[in-house]
Design an enzyme around this catalytic site. Structure first.
Site, PDB file in Angstrom:
ATOM      1  CB  SER A  44      -0.887   0.033   1.248  1.00 57.91           C
ATOM      2  OG  SER A  44      -1.836  -0.985   1.194  1.00 57.91           O
ATOM      3  NE  ARG A  75     -11.113  -6.231  -6.346  1.00 60.27           N
ATOM      4  CZ  ARG A  75      -9.981  -5.895  -5.735  1.00 60.27           C
ATOM      5  NH1 ARG A  75      -8.820  -6.159  -6.308  1.00 60.27           N
ATOM      6  NH2 ARG A  75     -10.017  -5.304  -4.563  1.00 60.27           N
ATOM      7  CG  ASP A 102      -5.819  -6.836   2.450  1.00 63.09           C
ATOM      8  OD1 ASP A 102      -6.963  -6.897   1.954  1.00 63.09           O
ATOM      9  OD2 ASP A 102      -5.025  -5.922   2.182  1.00 63.09           O
ATOM     10  NE  ARG A 107      -8.309 -11.976  -1.081  1.00 62.29           N
ATOM     11  CZ  ARG A 107      -7.515 -10.915  -1.043  1.00 62.29           C
ATOM     12  NH1 ARG A 107      -7.672 -10.001  -0.107  1.00 62.29           N
ATOM     13  NH2 ARG A 107      -6.560 -10.771  -1.943  1.00 62.29           N
ATOM     14  NE  ARG A 109      -3.301  -9.423   0.851  1.00 67.32           N
ATOM     15  CZ  ARG A 109      -2.010  -9.100   0.908  1.00 67.32           C
ATOM     16  NH1 ARG A 109      -1.130  -9.947   1.394  1.00 67.32           N
ATOM     17  NH2 ARG A 109      -1.578  -7.924   0.498  1.00 67.32           N
TER      18      ARG A 109
END
Ligand code: S3P
Length: 427
Positions: free
Chosen positions: A23, A122, A316, A347, A389
C-alpha cells in the site's frame, strides 16, 4: 495448470525480513510522480501490483528508473502528466485502478483504465459516484466495471463525502482528487481504514487535517516538493510467518522492520486476544509510519468473535485468520466482512471451500464464516484461484498437515510477495 507440493513443517527458529509494504509503495510512486523534481523511493516493493502502478505512470510520461531496491522517479509536477499513448492497464491491482482514478480526474485529458479478468469484475461505482460529484465525467461498463474512461477536469469541485463503507482505496481516490479542487475536500468513513495516504501527505507537508474520522484536504495543491522515502516492510506479508510460528510447536521468529501502523495490525491484535505471544521490539517511526521488529513464539490459541470494528484493520488477513482458527480451541465467528467477496477473488467462498477441502469444518455465511477449531487438516489438492492471499493462507494450512498438500496456481504470490515460496521453504 501449475502446481506446488507442500509438506508438514517442523519448528521454526529464524530471523527474517519480508517484502516492503504494498500500500505504501503504491502511494509513494503516485505522489513522487506528481512531485516537482527527482524523488527516491528506497526499499520499494518490486511486485506485479506495484509494477502496474509504475507502468501506468510511465505511460503518463513519468521517467521511473528501477534498481534492485530503489526507484528514481522524475516527478513531472502536479498538473503535468502526459496524455497516455495507450490504455492504462491496472492488471490485477485494485489499488492502482482506484487511486489513479483520483489523479486522472484532475488532469486535462481523457484516459481509459483497463484490468485483468479479476479486476474487471470488481466494483468501481464506489469511486465513480464521488468523482462525478466533483464534476468529473466518467463512463464504465454497467456504470460499475472496467474499462473505465475518465475525462479529466483540472478545476474540480471540492467534496464533502460521507462514505458508507470503510475503504482506504475510496478515501485515497477522493483525497488525491481533492488536490485538484478549489477548496476543502472532506472525507468521513464509519471505521478508520488504513491511513497511509494521510500519513504520507502529512510527511510531504500537504495541507491535510485529521479530526477523529474526518479528513480534510485544502486544494488546490500547487506543488509537491521532491522527496525521499523509505518503505517499511509489509505487515500483511509478515502475517503468514507470524501464523506459522504460532502454529508450529517450539517455534520462535523475529520479523524485522515491519510497519505496525494501527490501521494495519488488526490481525496481530486479534491474535493477541486469542492468546498469541507476540511482542514488538525496537519500535520507531520511519517517515511518519510506526515500525518494529516483531517477535512471535508458538502459542495455544483460543477462538474469537471478530467485531465489526476489527474488520477494516484485518481485512486482507481474514482468510489467514480463518486458517489459524481451524487450529484454535473453540468456535470462531467472523461477521460484517462482506467486503471480502469483492477482493481479488470472492475470499469468503474461496477460503471456505479450500479449507473444507483440507478437512476443516467451516460454515460459510453471507458476510463471513463460522470456523470450528481443533480440526485435523488432511492431505488434499487445493486451488488458490489466482488470489495471492488465498495461496499464502493455504500454504500456512499445509504446514500442519500430516502428508502432502498440492496447491494449484501458486504463482499469484508475485502480486504482493514475489519471493514468498523461497522464504516459506527456507524457514
Ligand atoms: C488497500 C486497501 C484495501 C486492501 C487492499 C489495499 C490500499 O482495500 O484490501 O489490499 O492500498 O488502499 P479497500 O480499501 O478497498 O478495503
Amino acid at each position: 495448470m501449475k502446481e506446488i507440493k507442500l509438506f508438514k513443517k517442523s519448528k521454526i527458529n529464524a530471523e527474517i525480513e519480508v517484502v516492503p509494504d504494498k500500500s505504501i509503495t503504491h502511494r509513494a510512486i503516485m505522489l513522487a510522480s506528481l512531485a516537482s523534481g527527482d524523488c527516491v523511493i528506497k526499499n520499494f516493493l518490486s511486485s506485479a501490483d506495484c509494477y502496474s502502478t509504475i507502468n501506468a505512470f510511465r505511460n503518463l510520461g513519468v521517467s521511473i528508473t528501477d534498481t534492485e531496491n530503489e526507484l528514481l522517479i522524475k516527478g513531472t509536477g502536479i498538473n503535468c502528466l502526459k496524455n497516455p499513448t495507450a490504455q492504462i492497464d491496472a492488471e490485477n491491482s485494485g489499488t492502482t485502478a482506484r487511486l489513479l482514478s483520483g489523479i486522472l480526474a484532475g488532469q486535462n485529458f481523457v484516459s481509459t483504465i483497463v484490468g485483468d479478468e479479476s479486476l474487471s469484475k470488481r466494483p468501481m461505482k464506489r469511486i465513480i459516484e464521488p468523482l462525478r460529484q466533483m464534476n468529473v465525467e466518467i463512463s464504465a461498463v454497467e456504470d460499475n466495471y472496467l474499462p473505465m474512461t475518465i475525462k479529466g477536469n483540472p478545476f474540480l469541485k471540492p467534496l464533502l463525502y460521507n462514505s458508507k463503507i470503510s475503504s482506504a482505496q475510496v478515501k485515497s481516490c477522493i483525497l488525491f482528487a481533492g488536490m485538484f479542487a478549489d477548496g476543502i475536500t472532506t472525507y468521513k468513513e464509519p471505521i478508520l481504514s488504513r491511513d497511509h495516504t494521510e500519513r504520507m501527505m502529512k510527511y510531504l507537508n500537504l495541507p491535510i487535517e485529521i479530526k477523529n474520522k474526518k479528513i480534510s484536504l485544502k486544494g488546490p495543491v500547487k506543488k509537491i516538493e521532491p522527496f525521499e522515502i523509505e518503505i517499511p516492510n509489509d505487515p500483511s506479508s509478515a502475517s503468514y510467518f507470524i501464523a506459522l510460528a504460532l502454529l508450529l510447536e517450539n517455534s520462535n521468529i523475529i520479523i524485522k522492520n515491519v510497519c505496525i501502523n494501527p490501521t494495519r495490525i488488526g490481525f496481530i491484535n486479534v491474535l493477541i486476544k486469542m492468546g498469541a505471544k507476540i511482542t514488538f521490539l525496537n519500535q520507531r517511526i520511519l517517515y511518519n509510519e510506526p515500525v518494529a521488529d516483531v517477535l512471535v513464539k508458538s502459542s495455544r490459541l483460543r477462538s474469537i468473535k471478530l467485531n465489526k470494528e476489527d474488520v477494516p484493520s484485518t481485512i486482507d488477513e481474514i482468510p489467514l485468520l480463518a486458517t489459524v482458527a481451524t487450529q484454535a480451541v473453540g468456535v470462531t465467528e467472523i461477521r460484517d466482512a462482506k467486503e471480502l467477496r469483492l477482493k481479488e477473488s470472492d475470499r469468503i467462498k474461496t477460503i471456505c471451500s479450500q479449507l473444507t477441502e483440507m478437512g476443516a469444518k467451516i460454515i460459510e455465511q453471507e458476510d463471513g464464516m463460522i470456523i470450528m477449531g481443533g480440526t485435523k487438516l488432511k492431505p488434499s489438492k487445493v486451488n488458490s484461484f489466482n488470489d495471492h492471499r488465498i495461496a499464502m493462507s493455504l500454504a500456512v494450512a499445509s504446514s500442519v498437515v500430516d502428508g502432502k498438500t498440492v496447491l494449484l496456481n501458486p504463482d499469484c504470490v508475485k502480486i504482493s510477495f514475489p519471493n514468498f515460496w523461497e522464504l516459506f521453504k527456507s524457514v
